[in-house]
Design an enzyme around this catalytic site. Structure first.
Site, PDB file in Angstrom:
ATOM      1  N   ASP A 189       1.176  -4.059  14.861  1.00 44.55           N
ATOM      2  CA  ASP A 189       0.464  -2.865  14.411  1.00 44.55           C
ATOM      3  C   ASP A 189      -0.072  -2.093  15.604  1.00 44.55           C
ATOM      4  O   ASP A 189      -1.086  -2.451  16.187  1.00 44.55           O
ATOM      5  CB  ASP A 189      -0.688  -3.262  13.478  1.00 44.55           C
ATOM      6  CG  ASP A 189      -1.470  -2.042  12.992  1.00 44.55           C
ATOM      7  OD1 ASP A 189      -0.921  -0.932  13.056  1.00 44.55           O
ATOM      8  OD2 ASP A 189      -2.612  -2.220  12.552  1.00 44.55           O
ATOM      9  N   LYS A 196      -4.151   2.475  18.117  1.00 43.13           N
ATOM     10  CA  LYS A 196      -5.252   1.608  18.529  1.00 43.13           C
ATOM     11  C   LYS A 196      -5.412   1.743  20.042  1.00 43.13           C
ATOM     12  O   LYS A 196      -4.452   1.573  20.791  1.00 43.13           O
ATOM     13  CB  LYS A 196      -4.945   0.154  18.171  1.00 43.13           C
ATOM     14  CG  LYS A 196      -4.892  -0.124  16.677  1.00 43.13           C
ATOM     15  CD  LYS A 196      -4.583  -1.590  16.397  1.00 43.13           C
ATOM     16  CE  LYS A 196      -4.464  -1.879  14.914  1.00 43.13           C
ATOM     17  NZ  LYS A 196      -5.739  -1.760  14.197  1.00 43.13           N
ATOM     18  N   ASP A 207      -0.949  -9.571  12.518  1.00 42.95           N
ATOM     19  CA  ASP A 207      -1.140  -8.779  11.303  1.00 42.95           C
ATOM     20  C   ASP A 207      -0.112  -9.125  10.224  1.00 42.95           C
ATOM     21  O   ASP A 207      -0.095  -8.514   9.164  1.00 42.95           O
ATOM     22  CB  ASP A 207      -1.060  -7.278  11.639  1.00 42.95           C
ATOM     23  CG  ASP A 207      -2.010  -6.439  10.813  1.00 42.95           C
ATOM     24  OD1 ASP A 207      -2.847  -7.019  10.095  1.00 42.95           O
ATOM     25  OD2 ASP A 207      -1.924  -5.204  10.882  1.00 42.95           O
ATOM     26  N   ASP A 267      -3.347   3.972  10.668  1.00 48.30           N
ATOM     27  CA  ASP A 267      -3.702   2.586  10.986  1.00 48.30           C
ATOM     28  C   ASP A 267      -4.079   1.790   9.740  1.00 48.30           C
ATOM     29  O   ASP A 267      -4.331   0.596   9.808  1.00 48.30           O
ATOM     30  CB  ASP A 267      -4.857   2.556  11.993  1.00 48.30           C
ATOM     31  CG  ASP A 267      -5.003   1.214  12.678  1.00 48.30           C
ATOM     32  OD1 ASP A 267      -4.030   0.427  12.668  1.00 48.30           O
ATOM     33  OD2 ASP A 267      -6.086   0.937  13.211  1.00 48.30           O
ATOM     34  N   GLU A 269      -2.069   0.892   7.462  1.00 46.14           N
ATOM     35  CA  GLU A 269      -0.674   0.738   7.051  1.00 46.14           C
ATOM     36  C   GLU A 269      -0.453  -0.423   6.096  1.00 46.14           C
ATOM     37  O   GLU A 269       0.517  -0.436   5.326  1.00 46.14           O
ATOM     38  CB  GLU A 269       0.208   0.568   8.291  1.00 46.14           C
ATOM     39  CG  GLU A 269       0.288  -0.825   8.883  1.00 46.14           C
ATOM     40  CD  GLU A 269      -1.040  -1.355   9.404  1.00 46.14           C
ATOM     41  OE1 GLU A 269      -1.234  -2.584   9.385  1.00 46.14           O
ATOM     42  OE2 GLU A 269      -1.876  -0.545   9.837  1.00 46.14           O
ATOM     43  N   ARG A 271      -2.100  -1.533   3.383  1.00 44.72           N
ATOM     44  CA  ARG A 271      -2.175  -1.167   1.959  1.00 44.72           C
ATOM     45  C   ARG A 271      -0.980  -0.325   1.551  1.00 44.72           C
ATOM     46  O   ARG A 271      -0.490  -0.426   0.431  1.00 44.72           O
ATOM     47  CB  ARG A 271      -3.489  -0.434   1.697  1.00 44.72           C
ATOM     48  CG  ARG A 271      -3.630   0.912   2.358  1.00 44.72           C
ATOM     49  CD  ARG A 271      -5.043   1.435   2.411  1.00 44.72           C
ATOM     50  NE  ARG A 271      -5.841   0.734   3.419  1.00 44.72           N
ATOM     51  CZ  ARG A 271      -7.084   1.047   3.721  1.00 44.72           C
ATOM     52  NH1 ARG A 271      -7.688   2.047   3.101  1.00 44.72           N
ATOM     53  NH2 ARG A 271      -7.742   0.362   4.631  1.00 44.72           N
TER      54      ARG A 271
END
Length: 441
Positions: A189, A196, A207, A267, A269, A271
């Site tokens: 991620d 980030k 993640d 960010d 992502e 859900r």
């Protein structure tokens, strides 16, 4: 935060086992001593020893001579031999599942990129009681899983990073209960275009631990073969890359449920990757026997701040609350060393994700990190309910459906510590222990 008796006991035993291994012990003998204070003391002690013996996947592949920390593990206990054999058999199945979860969840972003997760699982479940279906065609993903395809867009142009949705199914001859799991498998991620920064991208290969836990749970199911429980796990394996093909905030995507979703933060992502898959399992649940839907994800930093390291969080919809599902998971986790905290989904969480502009139905996320957002770990559960259409299956609906969201951001394992495999133990204790004969030799 003070440790409960069981947790302190487990921690001390784990330190002793680790010290023995560092001292060069290759054939340890583990004494499983009964203790009336703790329900599963022999099993939990053995699981702790097995956890200490785990060797990461990359180490096993690159250095075969380091594949094992011990040549063998001996087990002795004053309890009856039949019960001991049953405990060893059960611990072996549980550890096999955690091994799978640690392999997938703990491997680096290239070793467990989406296509390689598929390869690993295809080999694992080949010829087993678990069937596997993989969706990787980009046109199918775009049509059937548009929110997932949105996250996958930047990575899809790199074949070795292209996303996969992997369905694993175990179905016995007689089904009295159906467990349906959706796991977040973000293999890396970057944050997407809401990148980030300031060093917080490191560790984002973890993640994917939600999907890893789903795969590990399916391995436990495969080995224990519960005679009346059907289990379906959907792994949403995708890389949230950044590039010229990335999705961006302000995009409005029509979810498979028909809801119009406005992106607020790329960010958020996880859900997005799970919502359409949850919709499809919801549709399957409508014609299933006694279904219960779950999402499992390392979803929010807010969950880690709320519960602390080592704890998962369970959130029930109103239908699941009628069966006290979160309390059941919490009680199960307490007795097997896989603890849960409980949070409630409130109306404010649904209001947070209400569409803001004309033509929007749902706002995907606020433009602040979850750790800076009030009720930052409950809101995503409300989003998943709305985006998947589960809000049409509440208590007063014609077909109510049980749904629980499990945020494992605090329990999945932070680098440099190894991935844990949570919440495999609690799920197994809650839904399978009373369905199998664990004392059989």
């Amino acid at each position: 935060m003070g440790l409960r008796g069981e947790e302190k006991d487990t921690m001390l035993r784990e330190r002793a086992r680790t010290a023995a291994l560092k001292a060069g012990v290759k054939c340890p003998l583990l004494a499983l001593l009964p203790d009336d204070r703790f329900e599963n003391v022999e099993l939990v002690t053995l699981l702790g020893a097995l956890e200490a013996l785990y060797v990461p996947l990359e180490v096993r592949e690159i250095c075969p001579d380091r594949s094992y920390k011990a040549c063998q593990l001996g087990v002795w206990s004053p309890i009856c031999s039949k019960k001991l054999q049953g405990i060893v058999k059960l611990a072996s199945a549980l550890e096999s599942g955690r091994y799978v979860a640690r392999d997938i969840g703990g491997a680096d972003p290239e070793r467990m990129a989406p296509p390689r997760v598929e390869e690993y699982l295809a080999e694992l479940f080949c010829g087993s009681n678990v069937t596997m279906q993989v969706i990787s065609d980009q046109d199918t993903l775009l049509q059937e899983y548009p929110l997932f395809a949105c996250v996958n867009r930047a990575a899809s142009v790199i074949p070795r990073h292209a996303g996969r949705i992997i369905f694993l199914t175990y179905e016995p001859a007689c089904v009295l209960e159906t467990i349906m799991l959706v796991g977040k498998g973000v293999t890396y991620d970057t944050g997407g275009t809401d990148i980030k920064c300031q060093g917080i991208m490191a560790g984002m290969s973890r993640d994917k631990c939600g999907a890893a836990a789903c795969a590990g749970f399916m391995q436990v199911v495969n080995l224990l073969q519960p005679p009346t429980v059907k289990v379906v796990a959907a792994l949403c394996v995708v890389r949230n890359s950044v590039g010229e093909n990335s999705y961006v905030a302000d995009e409005v995507i029509t979810a498979k449920s028909g809801a119009r979703v406005r992106v607020g933060n790329t960010d958020a992502e996880g859900r997005m990757a799970m919502a359409d898959v949850l919709y499809h399992l919801k549709e399957m649940a409508l014609c299933s026997v006694n279904p219960h839907l779950f999402t499992i994800a390392t979803l929010t930093g807010h969950a880690m701040l709320t519960a602390g390291l080592g704890y998962s969080i369970a959130m029930d919809n109103a239908v699941a609350r009628l069966t006290s599902n979160a309390e059941k998971l919490q009680a199960s986790g307490e007795t097997i060393g896989d603890p849960f905290e409980i949070s409630r989904i409130r109306r404010e969480d649904f209001l947070t994700h209400q569409g803001r502009a004309e033509g929007d139905d749902i706002l995907q996320a606020l433009n602040q990190p979850s750790s800076k957002t009030p009720r930052g770990h409950q809101g995503p559960a409300a989003f998943l309910i709305k985006a998947s259409g589960l809000d049409k299956h509440g208590i007063e609906s014609e077909k109510p459906l049980k749904y629980s969201h499990l945020d494992i951001a605090g329990s999945a394992g932070e680098l440099p510590a190894q991935a844990t495999g949570s919440p495999i133990l609690a799920l197994t204790k809650a839904f399978l222990f009373d369905k199998i004969k664990i004392t059989d030799p």
